[in-house]
Design an enzyme around this catalytic site. Structure first.
Site, PDB file in Angstrom:
ATOM      1  N   HIS A 199       7.006 -46.869  -0.296  1.00 35.39           N
ATOM      2  CA  HIS A 199       6.702 -47.934   0.360  1.00 35.39           C
ATOM      3  C   HIS A 199       6.688 -48.126   1.698  1.00 35.39           C
ATOM      4  O   HIS A 199       7.831 -47.282   2.544  1.00 35.39           O
ATOM      5  CB  HIS A 199       7.402 -48.842  -0.091  1.00 35.39           C
ATOM      6  CG  HIS A 199       7.632 -48.760  -0.790  1.00 35.39           C
ATOM      7  ND1 HIS A 199       6.736 -49.679  -2.606  1.00 35.39           N
ATOM      8  CD2 HIS A 199       8.507 -48.183  -2.382  1.00 35.39           C
ATOM      9  CE1 HIS A 199       6.907 -49.204  -3.258  1.00 35.39           C
ATOM     10  NE2 HIS A 199       8.318 -48.944  -3.737  1.00 35.39           N
ATOM     11  N   GLU A 215       8.042 -42.060  -4.662  1.00 38.65           N
ATOM     12  CA  GLU A 215       7.905 -43.027  -4.941  1.00 38.65           C
ATOM     13  C   GLU A 215       7.395 -43.399  -2.914  1.00 38.65           C
ATOM     14  O   GLU A 215       8.273 -42.818  -2.348  1.00 38.65           O
ATOM     15  CB  GLU A 215       8.679 -43.875  -5.840  1.00 38.65           C
ATOM     16  CG  GLU A 215       8.677 -45.285  -5.009  1.00 38.65           C
ATOM     17  CD  GLU A 215       9.487 -46.053  -5.890  1.00 38.65           C
ATOM     18  OE1 GLU A 215      10.275 -45.749  -6.552  1.00 38.65           O
ATOM     19  OE2 GLU A 215       9.844 -47.868  -5.922  1.00 38.65           O
ATOM     20  N   PRO A 217      -1.672 -52.475  -5.456  1.00 35.42           N
ATOM     21  CA  PRO A 217      -2.943 -53.788  -5.384  1.00 35.42           C
ATOM     22  C   PRO A 217      -2.499 -54.178  -3.241  1.00 35.42           C
ATOM     23  O   PRO A 217      -1.418 -53.680  -3.637  1.00 35.42           O
ATOM     24  CB  PRO A 217      -2.496 -54.033  -5.899  1.00 35.42           C
ATOM     25  CG  PRO A 217      -1.070 -53.866  -6.360  1.00 35.42           C
ATOM     26  CD  PRO A 217      -1.027 -52.608  -6.271  1.00 35.42           C
ATOM     27  N   ASN A 218      -3.957 -54.594  -3.392  1.00 36.76           N
ATOM     28  CA  ASN A 218      -3.633 -55.053  -1.960  1.00 36.76           C
ATOM     29  C   ASN A 218      -3.702 -54.024  -0.517  1.00 36.76           C
ATOM     30  O   ASN A 218      -3.500 -54.875   0.719  1.00 36.76           O
ATOM     31  CB  ASN A 218      -2.800 -55.499  -1.899  1.00 36.76           C
ATOM     32  CG  ASN A 218      -2.153 -57.610  -2.617  1.00 36.76           C
ATOM     33  OD1 ASN A 218      -3.486 -57.975  -2.768  1.00 36.76           O
ATOM     34  ND2 ASN A 218      -1.240 -57.708  -3.523  1.00 36.76           N
ATOM     35  N   TYR A 237       3.387 -54.316   7.513  1.00 41.40           N
ATOM     36  CA  TYR A 237       2.816 -53.678   6.996  1.00 41.40           C
ATOM     37  C   TYR A 237       2.477 -51.857   8.060  1.00 41.40           C
ATOM     38  O   TYR A 237       2.149 -51.392   7.740  1.00 41.40           O
ATOM     39  CB  TYR A 237       1.780 -53.877   5.976  1.00 41.40           C
ATOM     40  CG  TYR A 237       2.495 -54.039   4.725  1.00 41.40           C
ATOM     41  CD1 TYR A 237       3.527 -53.363   3.978  1.00 41.40           C
ATOM     42  CD2 TYR A 237       2.413 -55.360   4.075  1.00 41.40           C
ATOM     43  CE1 TYR A 237       4.058 -54.021   2.640  1.00 41.40           C
ATOM     44  CE2 TYR A 237       2.477 -56.119   2.820  1.00 41.40           C
ATOM     45  CZ  TYR A 237       3.752 -55.016   2.442  1.00 41.40           C
ATOM     46  OH  TYR A 237       3.995 -55.439   1.398  1.00 41.40           O
ATOM     47  N   ASN A 268       2.742 -44.922  -4.035  1.00 40.60           N
ATOM     48  CA  ASN A 268       3.119 -46.845  -3.713  1.00 40.60           C
ATOM     49  C   ASN A 268       2.344 -47.376  -4.566  1.00 40.60           C
ATOM     50  O   ASN A 268       0.944 -47.431  -4.421  1.00 40.60           O
ATOM     51  CB  ASN A 268       2.204 -46.871  -2.491  1.00 40.60           C
ATOM     52  CG  ASN A 268       3.033 -47.736  -1.315  1.00 40.60           C
ATOM     53  OD1 ASN A 268       3.180 -48.681  -2.696  1.00 40.60           O
ATOM     54  ND2 ASN A 268       2.694 -48.799  -0.173  1.00 40.60           N
ATOM     55  N   ARG A 309      14.248 -56.108   1.870  1.00 41.30           N
ATOM     56  CA  ARG A 309      13.898 -57.938   1.882  1.00 41.30           C
ATOM     57  C   ARG A 309      14.230 -58.384   0.485  1.00 41.30           C
ATOM     58  O   ARG A 309      14.935 -58.462   0.191  1.00 41.30           O
ATOM     59  CB  ARG A 309      12.003 -56.778   1.654  1.00 41.30           C
ATOM     60  CG  ARG A 309      11.568 -56.648   3.445  1.00 41.30           C
ATOM     61  CD  ARG A 309       9.546 -55.629   2.898  1.00 41.30           C
ATOM     62  NE  ARG A 309       9.426 -56.877   2.504  1.00 41.30           N
ATOM     63  CZ  ARG A 309       7.604 -57.089   2.407  1.00 41.30           C
ATOM     64  NH1 ARG A 309       7.718 -55.251   2.095  1.00 41.30           N
ATOM     65  NH2 ARG A 309       7.090 -57.775   2.963  1.00 41.30           N
ATOM     66  N   ALA A 344       2.913 -54.452  -5.104  1.00 42.89           N
ATOM     67  CA  ALA A 344       4.155 -55.203  -6.159  1.00 42.89           C
ATOM     68  C   ALA A 344       4.158 -54.837  -7.577  1.00 42.89           C
ATOM     69  O   ALA A 344       5.131 -55.059  -8.434  1.00 42.89           O
ATOM     70  CB  ALA A 344       3.229 -56.388  -5.737  1.00 42.89           C
ATOM     71  N   ARG A 386      -3.575 -57.245   6.472  1.00 39.60           N
ATOM     72  CA  ARG A 386      -2.016 -57.127   6.278  1.00 39.60           C
ATOM     73  C   ARG A 386      -1.006 -57.341   6.633  1.00 39.60           C
ATOM     74  O   ARG A 386      -0.703 -56.726   6.332  1.00 39.60           O
ATOM     75  CB  ARG A 386      -2.578 -56.923   4.593  1.00 39.60           C
ATOM     76  CG  ARG A 386      -1.376 -57.397   3.625  1.00 39.60           C
ATOM     77  CD  ARG A 386      -1.223 -56.667   2.361  1.00 39.60           C
ATOM     78  NE  ARG A 386      -0.247 -56.832   1.493  1.00 39.60           N
ATOM     79  CZ  ARG A 386       0.992 -56.142   0.576  1.00 39.60           C
ATOM     80  NH1 ARG A 386       0.776 -54.726   0.563  1.00 39.60           N
ATOM     81  NH2 ARG A 386       1.756 -56.714  -0.431  1.00 39.60           N
TER      82      ARG A 386
END
Ligand code: DQA
Length: 145
Positions: free
Chosen positions: A100, A98, A10-11, A23, A74, A107, A77, A18
């Site tokens: 990111h 995985e 998502p996103n 990012y 990725n 964070r 969330a 964004r």
């Protein structure tokens, strides 16, 4: 030809606009092109998908079995919430990495937990879009993809 599925949650379709300070300013299409080029240089076919829907991501993981040799995920969330995505990765028994863009460990506290991590060979985070290329390289070097 060996094949890797790169799956984005998502996103991530909003990359480029964004929170670019977090990012980066590359769009998802630009990241996709980098991955396609990197795969082509290494003789690996790259399939690239994105969805904002958890169930669609599950379907992509299920469909990868017997079609692709590894997965780069990725999960956005959903990384921090989705037992279903973790179970799907365990179910298909494909080597997965995985990724990111940001360093999730530097964070907010809620980003430090990843259900995905339990089901993958390893996690790459904090290197922006280069992390996708590192993940492809890791699958080739460490997971016989
Ligand atoms: C992300 C990190 C997640 O915590 C966040 O929800 C995202 C993007 C990353 O690539 O840094 O959507 O997965």
């Amino acid at each position: 030809m060996r094949s890797i599925l790169i799956l984005n949650g998502p996103n991530l379709n909003l990359l480029g606009t964004r929170q670019p300070e977090v990012y980066g300013d590359e769009t998802l299409e630009m990241v996709q092109q980098k991955c396609l080029d990197y795969g082509a240089q290494r003789g690996v076919e790259i399939a690239f998908e994105q969805s904002n829907h958890e169930g669609v991501l599950l379907d992509h993981i299920h469909a990868a079995k017997g079609v692709h040799d590894g997965i780069v995920l990725n999960a956005g969330a959903y990384t921090h919430t989705s037992i279903a995505l973790m179970d799907a990765l365990f179910s298909v028994e494909l080597p997965a990495v995985e990724v990111h863009l940001s360093n999730i460990h530097a964070r907010e506290e809620f980003r430090h937990t990843s259900y995905i991590s339990r089901a993958v060979v390893g996690q790459i985070c904090g290197f922006g879009s280069h992390g996708y290329l590192m993940a492809i390289g890791a699958l080739i070097a460490c997971a016989s993809v």
